[in-house]
Design an enzyme around this catalytic site. Structure first.
Site, PDB file in Angstrom:
ATOM      1  N   HIS A  34       0.930  -0.885  -0.035  1.00 17.37           N
ATOM      2  CA  HIS A  34      -0.001  -0.177  -0.062  1.00 17.37           C
ATOM      3  C   HIS A  34       0.882   1.220   0.160  1.00 17.37           C
ATOM      4  CE1 HIS A  34      -2.974  -2.786   2.189  1.00 17.37           C
ATOM      5  NE2 HIS A  34      -3.702  -2.443   1.146  1.00 17.37           N
ATOM      6  N   ASP A 147      -3.570  -7.487  -8.135  1.00 21.95           N
ATOM      7  CA  ASP A 147      -4.836  -7.501  -8.576  1.00 21.95           C
ATOM      8  C   ASP A 147      -4.935  -7.133  -9.974  1.00 21.95           C
ATOM      9  OD1 ASP A 147      -6.069  -8.218  -5.737  1.00 21.95           O
ATOM     10  OD2 ASP A 147      -5.267  -6.210  -5.445  1.00 21.95           O
TER      11      ASP A 147
HETATM   12  O1  PAF Z   1      -8.102  -3.879  -3.982  1.00 20.48           O
HETATM   13  C1  PAF Z   1      -8.620  -3.300  -2.923  1.00 20.48           C
HETATM   14  O2  PAF Z   1      -8.220  -3.015  -1.950  1.00 20.48           O
HETATM   15  C2  PAF Z   1     -10.324  -3.073  -3.008  1.00 20.48           C
HETATM   16  O3  PAF Z   1     -11.010  -3.947  -4.093  1.00 20.48           O
HETATM   17  C3  PAF Z   1     -10.565  -1.490  -3.481  1.00 20.48           C
HETATM   18  C4  PAF Z   1      -9.988  -1.111  -4.945  1.00 20.48           C
HETATM   19  C5  PAF Z   1      -9.871  -0.574  -2.517  1.00 20.48           C
HETATM   20  C6  PAF Z   1     -11.865  -1.567  -3.684  1.00 20.48           C
HETATM   21  O4  PAF Z   1     -12.816  -1.787  -2.469  1.00 20.48           O
END
Ligand code: PAF
Length: 279
Positions: A34, A147
């Site tokens: 993140h 993802d």
């Molecule tokens: O990848 C994620 O953390 C979630 O799918 C997101 C993009 C924040 C949507 O809730």
């Protein structure tokens, strides 16, 4: 860093931020992956905004919504340390007020791979991301390549709905042994954590085979599968070698860059990862 909980407060604070504005949406429970997205947004944008929202519509009835790890104080400290200017932590009622019925769906891409195992998951993701894009009015939005399917679906939604935001793809951040950073890694027991390296080992083995000239799609999948099956706690949910844009499964020989992606379970914990093979 300003912390708000309502859309109205967010809009008020957002008006004062210099452009361009970079946005980083998250379910919370921050990890290094993140933070690398926030840092990139910080380098590329004059302002950085973030959201922390465990979005109920993207979790199935038997999934981990209620036990999804949450640590608001730690998340806020990490976001502040990484240079976020404004963060919204909305309630479920704020995001889905009474009478909310509109849903955003990207058919096709949302129904294969992870979408097949988690019906409705991507509709929940595109709906909340569309809402968040509407709230934040960001110029750039940062998403991780781990993802890969989610990224493709969001890119398609942005293109199809002419949303005025540029989606930025960010490389997967990995732990020392190659396991992709994920908030769900905390669910793993020490034994499972040790064997979870299987995902990256499998993908790397396929990449090495491709680099050595292997072009047969079945053989490339088999090379990856062998690595995972060597770990007794790992169970493959899917293992795909597909067209990078359409996610259609490839057969015969691989002739252009292709996405190898997989979901592997350790008990009730489902991990995903992917790599692009360049024949
Ligand atoms: O990848 C994620 O953390 C979630 O799918 C997101 C993009 C924040 C949507 O809730």
């Amino acid at each position: 860093m300003q912390v708000v909980r309502t859309v109205a407060e967010f809009r008020e604070a957002r008006r004062r931020l210099p452009a361009p504005v970079g946005f980083f949406p998250t379910l919370g429970y921050m990890h290094e992956g993140h933070i690398s997205l926030v840092e990139r947004a910080r380098r590329e944008c004059a302002s950085v905004v973030a959201s922390i929202f465990v979005n109920p519509t993207q979790f199935g009835p038997n999934e981990d919504f209620s036990r999804y790890p949450r640590d608001e104080a730690r998340d806020l400290a990490m976001l502040e340390g990484a240079g976020v200017d404004l963060v919204i932590l909305p309630s479920v009622e704020e995001m889905y007020p009474a009478g909310d019925v509109t849903r955003v769906r990207v058919p096709g891409l949302s129904e294969v791979l992870e979408g097949k195992r988690r019906p409705g998951h991507f509709e929940g993701v595109t709906t909340v991301v569309a809402k968040l894009f509407g709230i934040t009015e960001a110029d750039f939005a940062y998403f991780g390549q781990k993802d890969a399917q989610q990224l493709l679906i969001i890119e398609r939604m942005v293109r199809d709905l002419h949303m005025p935001v540029t989606v930025v793809r960010c490389p997967t951040v990995r732990e020392a042994d190659g396991l992709a950073c994920s908030s769900r890694n905390v669910y793993l027991s020490p034994e499972e954590r040790a064997q979870a390296v299987a995902l990256w080992a499998g993908l790397r083995a396929a990449e090495a085979a491709c680099g050595a000239g292997e072009r047969d799609t079945d053989r490339l999948r088999a090379v990856c599968r062998e690595q995972i099956e060597a770990r007794p706690l790992a169970s493959i949910d899917y293992l795909s070698l597909a067209d990078e844009q359409t996610l259609e499964e490839l057969h015969g020989l691989v002739e252009r860059p292709a996405l190898m992606s997989l979901m592997v379970s350790f008990g009730n914990t489902h991990l995903i990862d992917n790599i692009t093979l360049h024949p």
